[in-house]
Design a protein around this motif. Structure first.
Motif, PDB file in Angstrom:
ATOM      1  N   PHE A  28       0.852  -1.192   0.000  1.00 12.43           N
ATOM      2  CA  PHE A  28       0.000   0.000   0.000  1.00 12.43           C
ATOM      3  C   PHE A  28       0.887   1.241   0.000  1.00 12.43           C
ATOM      4  N   LYS A  29       0.309   2.366  -0.354  1.00 11.20           N
ATOM      5  CA  LYS A  29       1.032   3.630  -0.422  1.00 11.20           C
ATOM      6  C   LYS A  29       0.342   4.656   0.464  1.00 11.20           C
ATOM      7  N   VAL A  30       1.132   5.427   1.174  1.00 10.54           N
ATOM      8  CA  VAL A  30       0.601   6.439   2.081  1.00 10.54           C
ATOM      9  C   VAL A  30       1.190   7.796   1.715  1.00 10.54           C
ATOM     10  N   SER A  31       0.352   8.796   1.582  1.00 15.10           N
ATOM     11  CA  SER A  31       0.820  10.153   1.301  1.00 15.10           C
ATOM     12  C   SER A  31       1.095  10.893   2.602  1.00 15.10           C
ATOM     13  N   PRO A  32       1.998  11.860   2.573  1.00 11.38           N
ATOM     14  CA  PRO A  32       2.312  12.628   3.794  1.00 11.38           C
ATOM     15  C   PRO A  32       1.050  13.252   4.392  1.00 11.38           C
ATOM     16  N   GLY A  33       0.924  13.148   5.701  1.00 10.40           N
ATOM     17  CA  GLY A  33      -0.211  13.741   6.393  1.00 10.40           C
ATOM     18  C   GLY A  33      -1.447  12.872   6.465  1.00 10.40           C
ATOM     19  N   GLN A  34      -1.419  11.715   5.822  1.00  2.00           N
ATOM     20  CA  GLN A  34      -2.580  10.833   5.873  1.00  2.00           C
ATOM     21  C   GLN A  34      -2.612  10.029   7.172  1.00  2.00           C
ATOM     22  N   ASN A  66      -9.630  13.739  17.785  1.00  3.75           N
ATOM     23  CA  ASN A  66      -9.868  15.093  17.264  1.00  3.75           C
ATOM     24  C   ASN A  66      -8.582  15.913  17.279  1.00  3.75           C
ATOM     25  N   ALA A  67      -7.790  15.745  18.354  1.00  4.78           N
ATOM     26  CA  ALA A  67      -6.513  16.455  18.445  1.00  4.78           C
ATOM     27  C   ALA A  67      -5.551  15.968  17.367  1.00  4.78           C
ATOM     28  N   LEU A  68      -5.524  14.675  17.126  1.00  2.72           N
ATOM     29  CA  LEU A  68      -4.647  14.116  16.099  1.00  2.72           C
ATOM     30  C   LEU A  68      -5.057  14.593  14.714  1.00  2.72           C
ATOM     31  N   GLN A  69      -6.363  14.758  14.500  1.00  3.43           N
ATOM     32  CA  GLN A  69      -6.853  15.224  13.213  1.00  3.43           C
ATOM     33  C   GLN A  69      -6.331  16.622  12.910  1.00  3.43           C
ATOM     34  N   LYS A  70      -6.203  17.447  13.957  1.00  5.24           N
ATOM     35  CA  LYS A  70      -5.682  18.802  13.766  1.00  5.24           C
ATOM     36  C   LYS A  70      -4.203  18.786  13.393  1.00  5.24           C
ATOM     37  N   ARG A  71      -3.531  17.668  13.713  1.00  7.31           N
ATOM     38  CA  ARG A  71      -2.120  17.530  13.398  1.00  7.31           C
ATOM     39  C   ARG A  71      -1.897  16.876  12.028  1.00  7.31           C
ATOM     40  N   ALA A  72      -2.978  16.649  11.306  1.00  5.14           N
ATOM     41  CA  ALA A  72      -2.915  15.842  10.089  1.00  5.14           C
ATOM     42  C   ALA A  72      -1.850  16.306   9.103  1.00  5.14           C
ATOM     43  N   THR A 107     -14.965   2.880  15.898  1.00  2.00           N
ATOM     44  CA  THR A 107     -15.101   4.328  16.052  1.00  2.00           C
ATOM     45  C   THR A 107     -13.734   5.017  16.044  1.00  2.00           C
ATOM     46  N   SER A 108     -12.709   4.315  16.518  1.00  2.00           N
ATOM     47  CA  SER A 108     -11.365   4.894  16.538  1.00  2.00           C
ATOM     48  C   SER A 108     -10.770   4.945  15.135  1.00  2.00           C
ATOM     49  N   LEU A 109     -11.202   4.030  14.263  1.00  2.00           N
ATOM     50  CA  LEU A 109     -10.623   3.904  12.940  1.00  2.00           C
ATOM     51  C   LEU A 109     -11.400   4.644  11.860  1.00  2.00           C
ATOM     52  N   SER A 110     -12.659   4.953  12.138  1.00  2.00           N
ATOM     53  CA  SER A 110     -13.586   5.372  11.091  1.00  2.00           C
ATOM     54  C   SER A 110     -13.188   6.652  10.359  1.00  2.00           C
ATOM     55  N   GLY A 111     -12.436   7.532  11.001  1.00  5.74           N
ATOM     56  CA  GLY A 111     -12.082   8.794  10.358  1.00  5.74           C
ATOM     57  C   GLY A 111     -10.810   8.737   9.545  1.00  5.74           C
ATOM     58  N   ALA A 112     -10.182   7.573   9.428  1.00  8.80           N
ATOM     59  CA  ALA A 112      -8.907   7.452   8.726  1.00  8.80           C
ATOM     60  C   ALA A 112      -9.072   7.632   7.216  1.00  8.80           C
ATOM     61  N   ASP A 113      -8.006   8.092   6.569  1.00 13.11           N
ATOM     62  CA  ASP A 113      -8.017   8.249   5.112  1.00 13.11           C
ATOM     63  C   ASP A 113      -7.992   6.891   4.426  1.00 13.11           C
ATOM     64  N   LEU A 114      -7.336   5.925   5.062  1.00 15.03           N
ATOM     65  CA  LEU A 114      -7.246   4.576   4.514  1.00 15.03           C
ATOM     66  C   LEU A 114      -7.338   3.574   5.661  1.00 15.03           C
ATOM     67  N   ILE A 115      -8.211   2.584   5.505  1.00 13.95           N
ATOM     68  CA  ILE A 115      -8.343   1.518   6.499  1.00 13.95           C
ATOM     69  C   ILE A 115      -7.918   0.211   5.853  1.00 13.95           C
ATOM     70  N   LEU A 116      -7.016  -0.493   6.520  1.00 12.89           N
ATOM     71  CA  LEU A 116      -6.561  -1.793   6.052  1.00 12.89           C
ATOM     72  C   LEU A 116      -7.068  -2.868   7.003  1.00 12.89           C
TER      73      LEU A 116
END
Length: 237
Positions: free
Chosen positions: A14-20, A170-176, A189-198
């Motif tokens: 898989f590939k991950v972009s910076p900030g994801q 929410n705090a981590l999201q601000k650091r995205a 619920t902890s995973l649902s907001g991720a850009d990519l879920i594996l």
């Protein structure tokens, strides 16, 4: 793999972009921790390739990696020092303003202030004077204060309640835009907001996508989501 001929991870790509933010879900033994620990070079791979900004991971000095990749394990270790010293371990001198801001992000600031000596409270080598959830949040603050470019949370919010979990996410999201984040958890619920879920099963990726994409198709992610949703509904019924 850890033993010759016994692969722990196979055909994982898989590939991950910076900030994801990348979330990883899987049963115990599916290879979740093995995957993210490779990124910190806690051990090295003998097949395949992992690149960071196009550079082969094996060629990057481990000291550089440890400086730019912060790992929060499921069972974090606290030293027999003050809470302040435990959090600022990798940075040394940190202003009170920055320390307090980081601890608010980790949802631990108010808890620390409730102790008689606040940030100067001594803790045991395994954090015996604090609860499991408090120990995890102190470890999260320790990771955040390093300003590392890659953050790895290996099931490190398992001992906190859902409200605290949400505050931390929410705090981590601000650091995205500041860090690329890998998040392992058994809570949907902890995973649902991720850009990519594996979704990992027996060392292989069997599903990938966003929360919305994964709950729209039959598979292990949707099944776990339905179970957890029904349990939460029953609790509040």
């Amino acid at each position: 793999g850890y033993e010759p001929g016994q692969l722990v991870l196979e055909n994982v790509s898989f590939k991950v972009s910076p900030g994801q933010t990348v979330a990883i879900l899987g049963h115990t033994g599916s290879g979740k921790s093995s995957l993210v620990h490779l990124l910190a070079r806690l051990y090295d791979y003998d097949q395949g390739s992992i690149t960071v900004a196009g550079v082969e991971l094996k060629t990057i000095d481990k000291r550089w990696i440890r400086k730019h990749v912060a790992v929060v394990p499921q069972e974090p270790f606290l030293f027999a020092k003050t809470i302040r010293e435990n959090i600022t371990l990798a940075r040394g001198e940190v202003s009170d303003e920055e320390l307090y801001a980081i601890c608010k992000e980790a949802a631990i600031h108010d808890v620390i202030l409730s102790f008689e000596k606040g940030y100067d409270t001594l803790v045991g080598e395994r954090g015996v004077s604090v609860s499991g959830g408090q120990r995890q949040r102190i470890a999260i603050a320790r990771a955040l204060i390093t300003n590392s470019r890659i953050l790895i949370f290996d099931d490190s919010v398992s001992a906190v309640d859902t409200e605290t979990d949400l505050a931390i996410r929410n705090a981590l999201q601000k650091r995205a835009q500041q860090a690329t984040t890998f998040l392992i958890s058994h809570r949907i619920t902890s995973l649902s907001g991720a850009d990519l879920i594996l979704v990992l099963e027996e060392g292989r990726i069997t599903q990938r996508g966003t929360h919305e994409e994964l709950i729209a198709v039959d598979g292990p992610y949707k099944r776990i989501w339905e179970i957890q949703t029904s349990v939460e509904t029953e609790m509040w019924a």
